[in-house]
Design a protein around this motif. Sequence first.
Motif, short mmCIF file in Angstrom:
data_model
loop_
_atom_site.label_atom_id
_atom_site.label_comp_id
_atom_site.label_asym_id
_atom_site.label_seq_id
_atom_site.Cartn_x
_atom_site.Cartn_y
_atom_site.Cartn_z
N ASN A 1 0.69 3.57 -1.44
CA ASN A 1 0.97 3.14 -2.81
C ASN A 1 2.05 2.08 -2.88
N THR A 2 3.13 2.25 -2.11
CA THR A 2 4.20 1.25 -2.10
C THR A 2 3.69 -0.08 -1.59
N ALA A 3 2.86 -0.04 -0.54
CA ALA A 3 2.31 -1.28 -0.01
C ALA A 3 1.45 -2.00 -1.04
N ALA A 4 0.66 -1.24 -1.79
CA ALA A 4 -0.16 -1.86 -2.85
C ALA A 4 0.71 -2.55 -3.87
N ALA A 5 1.80 -1.90 -4.25
CA ALA A 5 2.70 -2.48 -5.25
C ALA A 5 3.36 -3.75 -4.74
N PHE A 6 3.84 -3.73 -3.50
CA PHE A 6 4.49 -4.92 -2.95
C PHE A 6 3.48 -6.01 -2.65
N LEU A 7 2.27 -5.65 -2.26
CA LEU A 7 1.24 -6.66 -2.05
C LEU A 7 1.01 -7.43 -3.35
N ARG A 8 0.89 -6.71 -4.43
CA ARG A 8 0.64 -7.35 -5.71
C ARG A 8 1.83 -8.20 -6.17
N ALA A 9 3.03 -7.60 -6.13
CA ALA A 9 4.21 -8.28 -6.65
C ALA A 9 4.59 -9.49 -5.77
N CYS A 10 4.58 -9.32 -4.45
CA CYS A 10 4.96 -10.42 -3.57
C CYS A 10 3.94 -11.55 -3.61
N SER A 11 2.67 -11.22 -3.75
CA SER A 11 1.65 -12.26 -3.85
C SER A 11 1.85 -13.10 -5.11
N ARG A 12 2.19 -12.46 -6.20
CA ARG A 12 2.36 -13.19 -7.45
C ARG A 12 3.66 -13.97 -7.54
N GLN A 13 4.69 -13.49 -6.86
CA GLN A 13 5.98 -14.17 -6.91
C GLN A 13 6.27 -14.99 -5.65
N ARG A 14 5.30 -15.05 -4.75
CA ARG A 14 5.42 -15.85 -3.52
C ARG A 14 6.65 -15.45 -2.71
N VAL A 15 6.77 -14.17 -2.46
CA VAL A 15 7.86 -13.64 -1.63
C VAL A 15 7.28 -13.24 -0.28
N ASP A 16 7.89 -13.71 0.79
CA ASP A 16 7.42 -13.42 2.13
C ASP A 16 7.68 -11.96 2.50
N CYS A 17 6.65 -11.27 2.96
CA CYS A 17 6.85 -9.89 3.38
C CYS A 17 5.81 -9.48 4.41
N VAL A 18 6.16 -8.44 5.17
CA VAL A 18 5.24 -7.79 6.10
C VAL A 18 5.08 -6.35 5.63
N LEU A 19 3.85 -5.94 5.41
CA LEU A 19 3.55 -4.58 5.01
C LEU A 19 2.98 -3.84 6.20
N VAL A 20 3.53 -2.65 6.48
CA VAL A 20 3.07 -1.84 7.60
C VAL A 20 2.59 -0.50 7.06
N VAL A 21 1.31 -0.20 7.28
CA VAL A 21 0.72 1.02 6.72
C VAL A 21 -0.16 1.71 7.77
N PRO A 22 -0.38 3.01 7.63
CA PRO A 22 -1.38 3.66 8.46
C PRO A 22 -2.77 3.11 8.15
N GLU A 23 -3.63 3.05 9.14
CA GLU A 23 -4.99 2.55 8.93
C GLU A 23 -5.69 3.27 7.79
N ALA A 24 -5.46 4.57 7.67
CA ALA A 24 -6.13 5.36 6.64
C ALA A 24 -5.67 5.01 5.23
N ALA A 25 -4.59 4.25 5.10
CA ALA A 25 -4.06 3.92 3.78
C ALA A 25 -4.72 2.69 3.16
N LEU A 26 -5.55 1.98 3.89
CA LEU A 26 -6.13 0.74 3.37
C LEU A 26 -6.84 0.89 2.03
N PRO A 27 -7.62 1.96 1.80
CA PRO A 27 -8.28 2.07 0.49
C PRO A 27 -7.32 2.06 -0.69
N ALA A 28 -6.09 2.55 -0.51
CA ALA A 28 -5.12 2.58 -1.61
C ALA A 28 -4.68 1.19 -2.01
#
Length: 451
Positions: A156-183
Amino acid sequence: MTSVPYLPAERAERPHAGPGGSPVDRSYLLRCPVCRESHEDDGLRLDCAGAHRPGLLTTEYARPFTPGPGTGPFRYACWLPTAGRELPEGAIGATYRAEALGRELGLPELWVAFSGYWPERGAALETGSFKELEAQAVLARLPERPPVLVVASAGNTAAAFLRACSRQRVDCVLVVPEAALPALGAAGERADCVRLVTVAGDYTDAIDLADAICARPGFQAEGGTRNVARRDGLGTALLAAAETIGRLPDHYVQAVGSGAGAIAAHQAARRLLAAGFPAARRPGAAAGGLPRLTLCQNAPFAPMVHAWLEGLDAPVIGCGPEVRAAVAAVHAPELTTRKPPYAVAGGVREIVTESGGELCAVDNAEAVAAGRLFAAAEGIDIEPAAAVAVAGLCRAVAAGRIRPEETVLLHVTGGGRARRARTHPPVPVHPDLRIPAGLGAEAAAYLVTGA
């Protein structure tokens, strides 16, 4: 396997590597709860440098509680650690009186803080989780040109940062378990400033890799619960709910993994009380009117509950196959933090004690039944963690710990994803790099960073 290095030097090619705008203006201080030392904020500080036991820094604001216009979290910019730049509009959930569920439970004063997607109620968190509140606040706190932000997440946190960082053009690396991709499917399109890495393991494996990445120059840990912006961003849900109800509730119920959201709610309630906001009215309310916390975990993995019931200084969490099996067996994997801030100053044990509250564990069957009960009564789907909170509420009512005449705030920390999928189908998410099982964190960090 091909390395996809993400070096900070790449940022020089982009006009905006972080939120831009006017010079930094921070009208707040950071305070250590252990030594009471104050610190000016640079937008990145996570800890006090003092030689003492760990503690969660807190923000001290010079501004009174003066909500601004709009409906997003930055309506509460007076109590958010922002850098003084122009803020995006942002999104927030909705608070409403849950009459149908209240009738089922015998609670006429049951209120729900719905942190998800439910436009009919005014809840506009596109990823369906309260983690959007923290992501928006964390980005608003950053310095003008921040290092590459590194975020470990169970989903869930990765989804939130993916959305926010993509829209505000902030560089980030998201690290998640493989099983978390659907979220991550509800987060929308991913910008090239956001790199996604998956690990063939669980949340703890993601944390270990994120820590190794952060040891490289140019990378910065987002910080999790240690980040004051994360907690104060999550605290806006309590601020909005208290405004809607007209006072603090007698009880606050939430599911917890790390406990960041519960700590945030407790700190926000303390600030409101200090500002003269109407207190909880429950007889014998702790600390002059603070809401009593009922914090819920999902058995068979409920380390903070065990520590609380057994009077331990810290949760005892192993790393063997039995622990991994317990983590894999829970209904709500987002609640499986193995390193929760339980015994630190300002942590979970302290806030539960101060509020006169409790920690409880519910099993998978209870959580599934509670999720169905909520959907049937209120007409919206909720996430597994939120279902754990509903199950904990049902237990507390049945045991008489929550009485019919009391005002209860149930924080539904995620919901509405099925509702949103009907009009906004999830976008398939593909990682830039997959880390296989058995590859150590240091070797994996080299593949990510090239250094």
